[in-house]
Design an enzyme around this catalytic site. Sequence first.
Site, PDB file in Angstrom:
ATOM      1  CG  HIS A   1      53.502  40.668  10.991  1.00  0.00           C
ATOM      2  ND1 HIS A   1      52.846  39.651  10.322  1.00  0.00           N
ATOM      3  CD2 HIS A   1      54.690  40.800  10.368  1.00  0.00           C
ATOM      4  CE1 HIS A   1      53.624  39.194   9.364  1.00  0.00           C
ATOM      5  NE2 HIS A   1      54.740  39.869   9.368  1.00  0.00           N
TER       6      HIS A   1
ATOM      7  NE  ARG B   1      44.849  44.784  -3.342  1.00  0.00           N
ATOM      8  CZ  ARG B   1      44.946  43.899  -2.376  1.00  0.00           C
ATOM      9  NH1 ARG B   1      44.724  44.268  -1.134  1.00  0.00           N
ATOM     10  NH2 ARG B   1      45.252  42.640  -2.638  1.00  0.00           N
TER      11      ARG B   1
ATOM     12  NE  ARG C   1      42.645  33.272  -1.379  1.00  0.00           N
ATOM     13  CZ  ARG C   1      42.835  34.519  -0.935  1.00  0.00           C
ATOM     14  NH1 ARG C   1      42.137  35.513  -1.445  1.00  0.00           N
ATOM     15  NH2 ARG C   1      43.695  34.761   0.032  1.00  0.00           N
TER      16      ARG C   1
ATOM     17  CD  GLU D   1      41.399  37.354  -7.158  1.00  0.00           C
ATOM     18  OE1 GLU D   1      41.622  38.090  -6.181  1.00  0.00           O
ATOM     19  OE2 GLU D   1      41.666  36.149  -7.162  1.00  0.00           O
TER      20      GLU D   1
ATOM     21  CB  CYS E   1      35.209  36.762  -0.470  1.00  0.00           C
ATOM     22  SG  CYS E   1      36.379  36.628  -1.829  1.00  0.00           S
TER      23      CYS E   1
ATOM     24  NE  ARG F   1      42.227  36.614   3.586  1.00  0.00           N
ATOM     25  CZ  ARG F   1      41.368  37.077   4.509  1.00  0.00           C
ATOM     26  NH1 ARG F   1      41.263  36.462   5.679  1.00  0.00           N
ATOM     27  NH2 ARG F   1      40.617  38.131   4.255  1.00  0.00           N
TER      28      ARG F   1
ATOM     29  CG  ASN G   1      40.498  43.523  -1.047  1.00  0.00           C
ATOM     30  OD1 ASN G   1      39.357  43.946  -0.926  1.00  0.00           O
ATOM     31  ND2 ASN G   1      41.137  42.955  -0.055  1.00  0.00           N
ATOM     32  CG  ASP G   2      44.027  41.447  -6.192  1.00  0.00           C
ATOM     33  OD1 ASP G   2      44.844  42.365  -6.005  1.00  0.00           O
ATOM     34  OD2 ASP G   2      44.237  40.285  -5.828  1.00  0.00           O
TER      35      ASP G   2
END
Length: 542
Positions: free
Chosen positions: A188, A463, A331, A429, A500, A295, A452-453
């Site tokens: 965080h 990752r 999304r 993805e 994205c 998100r 990313n995925d």
Amino acid sequence: MQSYQGKSVYKGIAMGPVVVLKKNDYQVKRTRIEDPEAEIKRVDEALEKSKEQLQKLYDKAVQEVGEASAAIFEVHQMMLEDDDYLEAIQNTIRTEQINAEYAVAATGDNFAEMFASMDDDYMKARSADIKDISERLVRNLSGQDDADLSSIEPSIIVADDLSPSETVQMDKDKILAFVTVHGSTNSHTAILARMMNIPALIGVDMNLEEIHTGMEAVVDGFQGTVIFEPDETVKAQTTEKMAEEAEKLRLLQELKGKENVTLDGHKINIYANIGSVGDIGYVMENDAGGIGLFRSEFLYLGRNDFPTEEEQFQAYKQAVQMMAGKKVIIRTLDIGADKQVDYFNLGNEDNPAMGYRAIRICLKQPEIFKTQLRALLRAAVYGNLSIMYPMITSTEEVKKIYEIVAEVEEELKAQEIQYKIPEQGIMIETPAAAIISDRLAEMVDFFSIGTNDLTQYTLAIDRQNEKLDEFYNPHHEALLRMIQMVVDNAHKCGKWAGICGELGADTTLTEEFVRMGLDELSVAPSMVLKLRKIVREMKVEE
């Protein structure tokens, strides 16, 4: 002069005096007590005071870094109400007849150790949260006040680690950089540092006993280095670099209001990725053309029950109204993997990144999905809203989604509730979706590539596993070929395709992406003007 290497959380450069933050050396002593119930009452009072403090921190964080980043303080308040945690403290006081401070410290250590030993990265990260709330409780029990971190002069903050509550208390205008021995890029604190645009290094192997407040330091987030007591040559070079960066930022500001068009007339949309309605200020500040990834899971995190349809509707409606006609791509919930939510009751999985997550939850638990879809269809009436479905692997999944959307439409129609069926697209993805993108393109309105995925699934590399960093190659030829295939298949069907994922913000690939024919890049708000500069200075035909 001492130089150390670390992992950069936010790229930037800073030079200035050091403030070393060390944990309070206050030792919690074990003492025998005669009245356990009186000690438990003290714990209850400390709990209320802690919750009040966390609420103030949440309110401050919402103003400075947005709702998504502030949610950790809601999570901490929830942790203070956890029955297992509280019962363990009470049982320790009653059975061992010991003081509240020691019972809280011991319980906190036990719970933190339990979380730290778990395989799941998300659960491991909760270990630091348990320590944070336990230390807060002990401070309140012993009459200590929170350290006043708001009065620090402009400084480079050096610490073993920083809790979210320590970070958010600081006056961000006075923080030049963060440097910590521990921490992770997904913590965080790292997220807060990125949102606050403060250069930050983690994982720096330094001995804090050798670093002192008042020392001078240079933090280079581009190189991932920190230099303590730099010599005159290094200071002169750093001053020059800082002037260059300031000039770059000034020139970027002049690009506001201009189009993302190459020298030979090719246009590309540059949108922003955000985590909550509170982040829309960053979108406007950086002149993004729209929101390419909203998100929606921020609505599900940091609470103990599902958000209602009305809560979701109001958030989505506010987002599209604030963007005043610009595209807002929302999304659907992407819970699972590294985003665990207790009330979903997902259970433990050996490989959560490839497990029960995202659209799979929606299709297996359609009532959750329907609530979100109802809110989205209602909000679509108020602006330029698009829906994007994550983790698609087959045409059958898309058909099932459309069947559920049709059911929701019939329900809204029967109830005479105003709605609109917006543009609907999918995230590419998984390699499966990329390979059959020719068939998927016939079914949807657009593609957004989640690099990313897609990278981790294509390369069979987790990752989040630091041991595999040297093997994780987002520039791999197989991945770039896949992206080109997806773009080509979208265009053959007259559909648009964008990116994205993090790769969209990789400036070394921007020109290549434009030449591939990508219609949109959606990136962190702070990267919008940087990409615009590259686009406006290039020629596609070269």
